[in-house]
Design a protein around this motif. Structure first.
Motif, short mmCIF file in Angstrom:
data_model
loop_
_atom_site.label_atom_id
_atom_site.label_comp_id
_atom_site.label_asym_id
_atom_site.label_seq_id
_atom_site.Cartn_x
_atom_site.Cartn_y
_atom_site.Cartn_z
N VAL A 11 1.97 4.35 9.24
CA VAL A 11 1.94 4.36 7.78
C VAL A 11 2.36 5.74 7.31
O VAL A 11 1.90 6.75 7.84
CB VAL A 11 0.54 4.01 7.25
N THR A 12 3.24 5.79 6.34
CA THR A 12 3.62 7.06 5.73
C THR A 12 3.38 6.96 4.23
O THR A 12 3.26 5.86 3.68
CB THR A 12 5.10 7.41 5.99
N TRP A 13 3.32 8.10 3.58
CA TRP A 13 3.09 8.09 2.15
C TRP A 13 3.79 9.26 1.48
O TRP A 13 4.13 10.25 2.12
CB TRP A 13 1.60 8.13 1.81
N LYS A 14 3.99 9.09 0.19
CA LYS A 14 4.57 10.14 -0.64
C LYS A 14 3.80 10.12 -1.95
O LYS A 14 3.63 9.07 -2.57
CB LYS A 14 6.06 9.86 -0.89
N VAL A 15 3.34 11.30 -2.37
CA VAL A 15 2.60 11.42 -3.62
C VAL A 15 3.19 12.59 -4.39
O VAL A 15 3.32 13.69 -3.85
CB VAL A 15 1.09 11.65 -3.37
N GLU A 16 3.58 12.33 -5.64
CA GLU A 16 4.16 13.39 -6.46
C GLU A 16 3.99 13.07 -7.94
O GLU A 16 3.81 11.91 -8.31
CB GLU A 16 5.65 13.55 -6.15
N MET A 43 4.10 3.53 2.48
CA MET A 43 5.11 2.75 3.18
C MET A 43 4.59 2.28 4.54
O MET A 43 3.80 2.95 5.17
CB MET A 43 6.38 3.59 3.40
N GLY A 44 5.06 1.11 4.96
CA GLY A 44 4.66 0.55 6.24
C GLY A 44 3.39 -0.27 6.15
O GLY A 44 2.68 -0.46 7.13
N VAL A 45 3.07 -0.76 4.93
CA VAL A 45 1.86 -1.54 4.72
C VAL A 45 2.20 -2.83 3.98
O VAL A 45 3.24 -2.95 3.36
CB VAL A 45 0.79 -0.76 3.91
N THR A 46 1.28 -3.76 4.05
CA THR A 46 1.37 -4.99 3.29
C THR A 46 0.02 -5.20 2.61
O THR A 46 -1.01 -5.06 3.25
CB THR A 46 1.66 -6.20 4.20
N ALA A 47 0.04 -5.53 1.33
CA ALA A 47 -1.19 -5.87 0.61
C ALA A 47 -1.11 -7.33 0.22
O ALA A 47 -0.04 -7.84 -0.09
CB ALA A 47 -1.35 -4.99 -0.62
N LEU A 48 -2.24 -8.00 0.24
CA LEU A 48 -2.26 -9.42 -0.07
C LEU A 48 -2.09 -9.70 -1.56
O LEU A 48 -1.65 -10.77 -1.95
CB LEU A 48 -3.57 -10.04 0.42
N GLN A 49 -2.47 -8.72 -2.39
CA GLN A 49 -2.36 -8.88 -3.84
C GLN A 49 -2.39 -7.51 -4.51
O GLN A 49 -2.71 -6.53 -3.87
CB GLN A 49 -3.51 -9.72 -4.38
N SER A 71 6.22 -6.45 1.15
CA SER A 71 6.00 -6.47 2.59
C SER A 71 6.25 -5.10 3.22
O SER A 71 6.03 -4.93 4.41
CB SER A 71 6.89 -7.52 3.25
N GLU A 72 6.68 -4.13 2.44
CA GLU A 72 7.01 -2.81 2.98
C GLU A 72 6.31 -1.66 2.29
O GLU A 72 6.18 -0.58 2.85
CB GLU A 72 8.52 -2.59 2.88
N ILE A 73 5.87 -1.85 1.04
CA ILE A 73 5.37 -0.72 0.27
C ILE A 73 4.30 -1.16 -0.72
O ILE A 73 4.34 -2.27 -1.24
CB ILE A 73 6.52 -0.02 -0.48
N VAL A 74 3.35 -0.28 -0.93
CA VAL A 74 2.39 -0.41 -2.02
C VAL A 74 2.61 0.82 -2.90
O VAL A 74 2.63 1.95 -2.41
CB VAL A 74 0.93 -0.47 -1.52
N GLN A 75 2.82 0.59 -4.19
CA GLN A 75 3.08 1.68 -5.13
C GLN A 75 2.03 1.63 -6.22
O GLN A 75 1.77 0.56 -6.79
CB GLN A 75 4.47 1.53 -5.73
#
Length: 107
Positions: A11-16, A43-49, A71-75
């Motif tokens: 899992v990777t992330w970017k916060v800005e 990135m690299g995650v899946t959330a159900l909702q 299927s690839e990102i939660v923002q």
């Protein structure tokens, strides 16, 4: 703000800070309550909702809006009560978390 993760994988992330909360994929502007906006891309995650929106009063964080779940990102976007307070992002394993600490700043 803590994002709880499960499963295996990288899992990777970017916060800005961003000037507008613009959802990836379709460029829809998301309404976020706050003086400044932190964009969180995981990135690299899946959330159900999508996560329910969070509104707060009298703290450093004013609101949190989930903008995109795929299927690839939660923002998500974090609205702050004051202009661009300092923040720190850390990740942990077992259990997996991404923690976004927004430090206190008076309005």
């Amino acid at each position: 703000m803590t994002y709880h993760l499960g499963g295996t994988g990288t899992v990777t992330w970017k916060v800005e800070y961003v000037s507008e909360a613009i959802r990836g994929g379709d460029n829809h502007v998301v309404d976020v309550n706050g003086s400044s906006i932190l964009q969180v891309d995981i990135m690299g995650v899946t959330a159900l909702q999508q996560f329910p929106p969070i509104e707060t009063y009298g703290g450093t964080i004013s609101s949190v809006q989930t903008a995109l779940v795929s299927s690839e990102i939660v923002q998500s976007f974090i609205g702050t009560a004051a202009g661009r307070p300092e923040f720190q992002v850390t990740g942990t394993e077992s259990p997996g978390h991404i923690v976004v600490d927004v430090f206190y700043a008076s309005a």
